[in-house]
Design a protein around this motif. Structure first.
Motif, PDB file in Angstrom:
ATOM      1  N   UNK A 176      31.969  17.356   2.392  1.00 52.67           N
ATOM      2  CA  UNK A 176      32.294  17.836   1.212  1.00 52.67           C
ATOM      3  C   UNK A 176      31.240  17.260  -0.045  1.00 52.67           C
ATOM      4  N   UNK A 177      31.425  18.236  -0.921  1.00 54.99           N
ATOM      5  CA  UNK A 177      30.151  18.082  -2.086  1.00 54.99           C
ATOM      6  C   UNK A 177      30.479  16.725  -2.603  1.00 54.99           C
ATOM      7  N   UNK A 178      29.401  15.943  -2.782  1.00 52.12           N
ATOM      8  CA  UNK A 178      29.267  14.835  -3.333  1.00 52.12           C
ATOM      9  C   UNK A 178      29.468  14.794  -5.040  1.00 52.12           C
ATOM     10  N   UNK A 179      29.693  13.659  -5.281  1.00 48.96           N
ATOM     11  CA  UNK A 179      29.705  13.314  -6.925  1.00 48.96           C
ATOM     12  C   UNK A 179      28.658  14.041  -7.652  1.00 48.96           C
ATOM     13  N   UNK A 180      27.526  14.132  -7.279  1.00 49.49           N
ATOM     14  CA  UNK A 180      26.530  14.714  -7.930  1.00 49.49           C
ATOM     15  C   UNK A 180      25.876  16.142  -7.619  1.00 49.49           C
ATOM     16  N   UNK A 181      26.711  16.521  -6.475  1.00 46.56           N
ATOM     17  CA  UNK A 181      26.489  18.026  -6.035  1.00 46.56           C
ATOM     18  C   UNK A 181      27.261  19.061  -6.617  1.00 46.56           C
ATOM     19  N   UNK A 201      28.119  23.856  -9.194  1.00 43.66           N
ATOM     20  CA  UNK A 201      27.268  23.120  -9.044  1.00 43.66           C
ATOM     21  C   UNK A 201      26.483  22.528 -10.447  1.00 43.66           C
ATOM     22  N   UNK A 202      25.978  21.353 -10.320  1.00 38.89           N
ATOM     23  CA  UNK A 202      25.598  20.934 -11.542  1.00 38.89           C
ATOM     24  C   UNK A 202      26.409  20.850 -12.665  1.00 38.89           C
TER      25      UNK A 202
END
Lengths: 214, 241
Positions: free
Chosen positions: A70-75, A190-191
């Motif tokens: 899954x998308x990580x913390x900073x992704x 994102x971001x």
């Protein structure tokens, strides 16, 4: 009651309830640790990160079981929905319209997959849409159409394969019935600086409404 | 009496059920054989990037045939963003730090380092990285301190990720923009996305770190050459010009 039968009752209970409850939680479409934001379910990153949910064992086990990263913390932030705004399951035969704005982020994408995140066959390659290619009205608003048939404007295809071919291809029905029909809508921000739950609950998310079904 | 013993029996049953429940949950990431680490990353050759494609309906997750000797040239994965192209690379830190970077890739990207269970331990994106392409050194704390002890100038411009996890993989997600995507051909991918053993610039007294570095052979030269190229701006980038 003999001690032997007591032991077997206790063991039987342990195995049935123990395995059953674990399986139930791991199969859940919104396992413990996810949060609900209007019609969307937010999936916190499952990692050794800073946020409290990152080490949630239910989410970690869910990730391991599904073979995903899954998308990580900073992704970015991952939001999913299997249902439209009135609570009906999203099905590929219908025409849907998404309205409303998406929380501020550097980039967001909206994409369609089957219930377990596999891409639907689609010769037009309209698997999804992203913030950069969006057609907006002069006042900045937009709508996105989701259907099998081509729509003018912002359109995401719900797949083109005939239903029977689909069924023949399907080897493992995961997550219950109507696997071929239903679809999953995923919104990825994102971001986005929205990692905490409180900031997520303070923003407006877009809604999907059913326009028509054959 | 009977009721009481039945009650105790049920209680013991529930207690054991709870232990089973918790036990499975806690060990799932380590015991699972179908998670992203075990089923996707582990069969890959270390330090070699492999294109990742979206899994299609009808494909089962754990489809890689282990008895098959043909080398893996792409891996299917689910829950990927179709607006992105993806690459995966397995690495291990036993022989030294690992350098993750791209060459000639512009645009938005995110990156995730994960290990057992597909559980992430580091992630970043273009924005966090000040709008630059990834240039990351994954090391153990002891490796980085010996690099620093050597006063190595080669650590400049590198984002350091310190971890005790020796076996891990990187999933690189690159936004598809202006017809640009990561190559789906594995050979072509090797010149766009790198996760290779790191070679520092030679410093005066490098005795202690040498063993780790000397194990590595030809990728070293390549890495060094490109680090130099990167510091002098990537102007030869065909995609931006």
């Amino acid at each position: 009651m003999s001690s032997l039968s007591r032991i077997s009752v206790a063991m039987g209970l342990a195995v049935v309830i123990g395995l059953g409850s674990t399986d139930f939680f791991l199969r859940a479409k919104a396992p413990l640790g996810t949060t609900k934001h209007q019609m969307w379910t937010a999936w916190p990153s499952t990692g050794l990160g800073s946020n409290a949910n990152a080490e949630n064992p239910y989410l970690q086990a869910h990730t391991a079981r599904n073979g995903t990263v899954p998308l990580g913390d900073n992704e970015g932030i991952l939001l999913k929905t299997y249902r439209d705004v009135s609570g009906d399951t999203l099905v590929r035969n219908c025409l849907y319209r998404m309205i409303g704005d998406v929380p501020t982020s550097q980039l967001w994408t909206l994409s369609v997959s089957d219930a377990v995140g596999r891409v639907l066959p689609n010769p037009s390659l309209r698997f999804g849409i992203e913030s950069n290619q969006l057609l907006r009205a002069p006042d900045g608003t937009f709508d996105i159409w989701l259907s099998r048939d081509v729509q003018p404007g912002n359109w995401i295809s719900l797949g083109d394969l005939p239903e029977d071919l689909y069924t023949a291809n399907e080897q493992v029905p995961v997550d219950g019935r109507n696997q071929n029909q239903s679809f999953l809508l995923t919104l990825r921000l994102y971001g986005a600086n929205l990692s905490s739950e409180t900031s997520l609950s303070a923003v407006e998310f877009p809604t999907i409404e059913k326009v028509s079904c054959p | 009496m009977i009721n009481r013993s039945l009650f105790v029996t049920l209680l013991i049953g529930l207690f054991l059920a709870a232990i089973i429940h918790i036990g499975i949950l806690l060990f799932a990431p380590r015991l699972s054989v179908s998670d992203a680490w075990e089923a996707i990353a582990l069969p890959l050759e270390p330090f070699v990037a492999v294109p990742v494609r979206a899994m299609r309906p009808g494909e089962v997750f754990n489809d890689l045939d282990e008895s098959d000797d043909t080398p893996i040239t792409e891996v299917p994965m689910r829950d990927l963003d179709p607006q992105f192209s993806h690459a995966i690379c397995r690495f291990d830190l036993n022989s030294g730090p690992v350098h993750i970077r791209t060459d000639g890739f512009e645009g938005f990207w995110t990156l995730n380092l994960f290990s057992a269970g597909g559980i992430s331990f580091f992630s970043t994106n273009e924005q966090v990285n000040a709008g630059r392409p990834p240039n990351i050194l994954v090391t153990t704390p002891s490796q980085v301190s010996s690099l620093r002890a050597n006063n190595s100038a080669s650590l400049n411009n590198l984002a350091l990720v310190e971890t005790e996890i020796l076996n891990a993989a990187v999933l690189f997600r690159a936004y598809r923009q202006h017809q640009q995507a990561l190559p789906t051909d594995m050979a072509e991918l090797q010149s766009v996305f790198y996760c290779s053993p790191f070679q520092q610039n030679p410093a005066p007294e490098t005795e202690e770190v040498q063993p780790a570095a000397t194990v590595l052979d030809e990728p070293i030269l390549e890495t060094e050459a490109v680090i130099e190229a990167e510091t002098t701006e990537t102007t030869e980038d065909p995609l931006t010009e």
